[in-house]
Design a protein around this motif. Structure first.
Motif, PDB file in Angstrom:
ATOM      1  N   VAL A  96      -3.531   1.193  -0.380  1.00  0.00           N
ATOM      2  CA  VAL A  96      -5.050   1.717   0.908  1.00  0.00           C
ATOM      3  C   VAL A  96      -5.440   0.530   1.053  1.00  0.00           C
ATOM      4  O   VAL A  96      -6.077   0.070   0.317  1.00  0.00           O
ATOM      5  CB  VAL A  96      -4.925   3.011   0.500  1.00  0.00           C
ATOM      6  N   PRO A  97      -5.537   0.236   2.289  1.00  0.00           N
ATOM      7  CA  PRO A  97      -6.307  -0.685   2.671  1.00  0.00           C
ATOM      8  C   PRO A  97      -7.968  -0.986   2.100  1.00  0.00           C
ATOM      9  O   PRO A  97      -8.389   0.866   2.346  1.00  0.00           O
ATOM     10  CB  PRO A  97      -6.142  -1.119   4.054  1.00  0.00           C
ATOM     11  N   ASP A 192      -5.868  -1.520  -8.050  1.00  0.00           N
ATOM     12  CA  ASP A 192      -4.603  -1.545  -7.547  1.00  0.00           C
ATOM     13  C   ASP A 192      -4.315  -1.502  -9.571  1.00  0.00           C
ATOM     14  O   ASP A 192      -3.954  -2.403 -10.119  1.00  0.00           O
ATOM     15  CB  ASP A 192      -3.951  -3.316  -6.789  1.00  0.00           C
ATOM     16  N   LYS A 193      -2.698  -1.244  -9.284  1.00  0.00           N
ATOM     17  CA  LYS A 193      -2.420  -0.376 -10.299  1.00  0.00           C
ATOM     18  C   LYS A 193      -0.649  -0.473  -9.900  1.00  0.00           C
ATOM     19  O   LYS A 193      -0.301   0.492  -9.284  1.00  0.00           O
ATOM     20  CB  LYS A 193      -2.110   0.704 -10.910  1.00  0.00           C
ATOM     21  N   ASP A 194       0.377  -1.271 -10.367  1.00  0.00           N
ATOM     22  CA  ASP A 194       1.796  -1.449 -10.246  1.00  0.00           C
ATOM     23  C   ASP A 194       1.662  -1.531  -8.872  1.00  0.00           C
ATOM     24  O   ASP A 194       2.894  -0.006  -8.063  1.00  0.00           O
ATOM     25  CB  ASP A 194       2.646  -0.012 -10.848  1.00  0.00           C
ATOM     26  N   ASN A 195       1.267  -1.850  -7.880  1.00  0.00           N
ATOM     27  CA  ASN A 195       1.344  -1.315  -6.506  1.00  0.00           C
ATOM     28  C   ASN A 195       1.608  -0.562  -5.708  1.00  0.00           C
ATOM     29  O   ASN A 195       1.388  -0.452  -4.874  1.00  0.00           O
ATOM     30  CB  ASN A 195       2.164  -2.461  -5.896  1.00  0.00           C
ATOM     31  N   LYS A 196       0.418   0.269  -6.554  1.00  0.00           N
ATOM     32  CA  LYS A 196      -0.670   1.027  -5.671  1.00  0.00           C
ATOM     33  C   LYS A 196      -2.075   1.838  -5.798  1.00  0.00           C
ATOM     34  O   LYS A 196      -2.393   0.628  -6.871  1.00  0.00           O
ATOM     35  CB  LYS A 196      -0.057   3.167  -6.457  1.00  0.00           C
ATOM     36  N   ARG A 233      -5.505  13.392   3.361  1.00  0.00           N
ATOM     37  CA  ARG A 233      -6.539  12.622   4.724  1.00  0.00           C
ATOM     38  C   ARG A 233      -5.988  11.147   4.471  1.00  0.00           C
ATOM     39  O   ARG A 233      -6.241  10.455   5.610  1.00  0.00           O
ATOM     40  CB  ARG A 233      -7.682  12.726   4.696  1.00  0.00           C
ATOM     41  N   VAL A 234      -6.270  10.215   3.394  1.00  0.00           N
ATOM     42  CA  VAL A 234      -5.500   8.106   3.577  1.00  0.00           C
ATOM     43  C   VAL A 234      -4.181   8.357   4.304  1.00  0.00           C
ATOM     44  O   VAL A 234      -4.005   7.950   5.313  1.00  0.00           O
ATOM     45  CB  VAL A 234      -5.762   8.114   2.205  1.00  0.00           C
ATOM     46  N   SER A 235      -3.905   8.864   3.691  1.00  0.00           N
ATOM     47  CA  SER A 235      -2.135   9.176   4.055  1.00  0.00           C
ATOM     48  C   SER A 235      -2.266   9.786   5.130  1.00  0.00           C
ATOM     49  O   SER A 235      -0.993   8.850   6.606  1.00  0.00           O
ATOM     50  CB  SER A 235      -1.382  10.300   3.333  1.00  0.00           C
ATOM     51  N   LYS A 236      -2.642  10.029   6.199  1.00  0.00           N
ATOM     52  CA  LYS A 236      -2.755  10.887   8.088  1.00  0.00           C
ATOM     53  C   LYS A 236      -3.461   9.572   8.853  1.00  0.00           C
ATOM     54  O   LYS A 236      -2.619   9.125   9.233  1.00  0.00           O
ATOM     55  CB  LYS A 236      -3.577  12.063   7.673  1.00  0.00           C
ATOM     56  N   VAL A 237      -4.033   9.308   7.998  1.00  0.00           N
ATOM     57  CA  VAL A 237      -4.756   7.003   8.858  1.00  0.00           C
ATOM     58  C   VAL A 237      -3.850   6.557   8.797  1.00  0.00           C
ATOM     59  O   VAL A 237      -3.787   5.650  10.205  1.00  0.00           O
ATOM     60  CB  VAL A 237      -6.302   7.669   7.924  1.00  0.00           C
TER      61      VAL A 237
END
Length: 245
Positions: A96-97, A192-196, A233-237
């Motif tokens: 997530v940015p 960041d952990k494992d590209n997430k 919410r983050v996924s939607k944005v």
């Protein structure tokens, strides 16, 4: 064969790149997030050090244990031995940015879009993205409480921390008609952990209400819903931004 021909010409492994350092450091630098060493408020570093100390202890009780979400609790901190300290740790579905996540957490117009228990979310002082003085009113069922908190965003050890604690300020005197809670400390760690993106949230708050204290156990379990709502919410944005782009 000569010496040159006898050398091993096989390809050598490439050294591992510290992706966490690159991503978090770059985003923090781009956003001009303050380094912990430049923060003038000694309370911020004190809270971070104490949170690290608490996290290292082995006396945490598991409340919820899932693949990408864990909730734990322990009794007391140096600020209050009587109140529960909660720990929520969860992972987003992707990276997530940092700017997006901080806006969702710290900017009232964004926060109230998904954290609907906040009836008021007002930054009395705002030096975004680093420092805020936040006044908020939180309402659940028949219980309403207000907060006045100092909030700082800092970078340390490849992690961005959002640190909050309660203060008093004459611009927002205590209103006897509304219970004012006291946040001993709150910490949101973003890494960041494992590209997430992973978030770890610590909190110890005195609601100054017998009814609210009785509901502490339910409140801690409700952290799962809070995390799930933020993730949606983050996924939607992010999806909306990608569609525009």
């Amino acid at each position: 064969m000569g010496c040159c021909e006898s050398r091993d010409k096989s390809s050598k492994p490439v050294e591992n790149i510290n992706i966490t350092y690159n991503l978090i450091s770059k985003e923090s630098k781009d956003l001009q997030i303050q380094q912990i060493t430049s923060v003038k408020d000694p309370k911020i570093q004190e809270i971070l050090l104490h949170t690290k100390e608490l996290d290292s202890k082995d006396d945490w009780d598991s409340v919820v244990q899932e693949t990408n979400l864990q909730i734990k609790k322990r009794q007391g901190s140096k600020y209050s031995q009587d109140l529960i300290v909660s720990k929520l740790q969860f992972t987003f579905d992707n990276q997530v940015p940092l700017s997006l996540l901080l806006d969702e957490l710290n900017i009232g117009a964004n926060r109230k879009q998904w954290d609907t228990n906040f009836k008021i979310f007002e930054n009395i002082e705002e030096d975004s993205p680093n420092n805020f003085l936040l006044y908020s009113v939180f309402s659940v069922l028949f219980f309403k409480t207000e907060y006045l908190e100092r909030k700082s965003v800092v970078f340390q050890n490849n992690t961005v921390f959002v640190v909050v604690y309660s203060i008093e300020d004459e611009r927002k005197p205590i209103d006897k008609s509304v219970t004012r809670a006291h946040t001993h400390f709150g910490v949101m760690a973003i890494a960041d952990k494992d590209n997430k993106t992973e978030m770890t949230v610590f909190n110890q708050t005195d609601p100054n209400s017998t009814m609210a204290k009785m509901g502490t156990a339910l409140g801690i379990k409700a952290l799962k819903g809070w995390a799930d709502t933020l993730k949606k919410r983050v996924s939607k944005v992010m999806s909306s931004r990608n569609n525009v782009g």
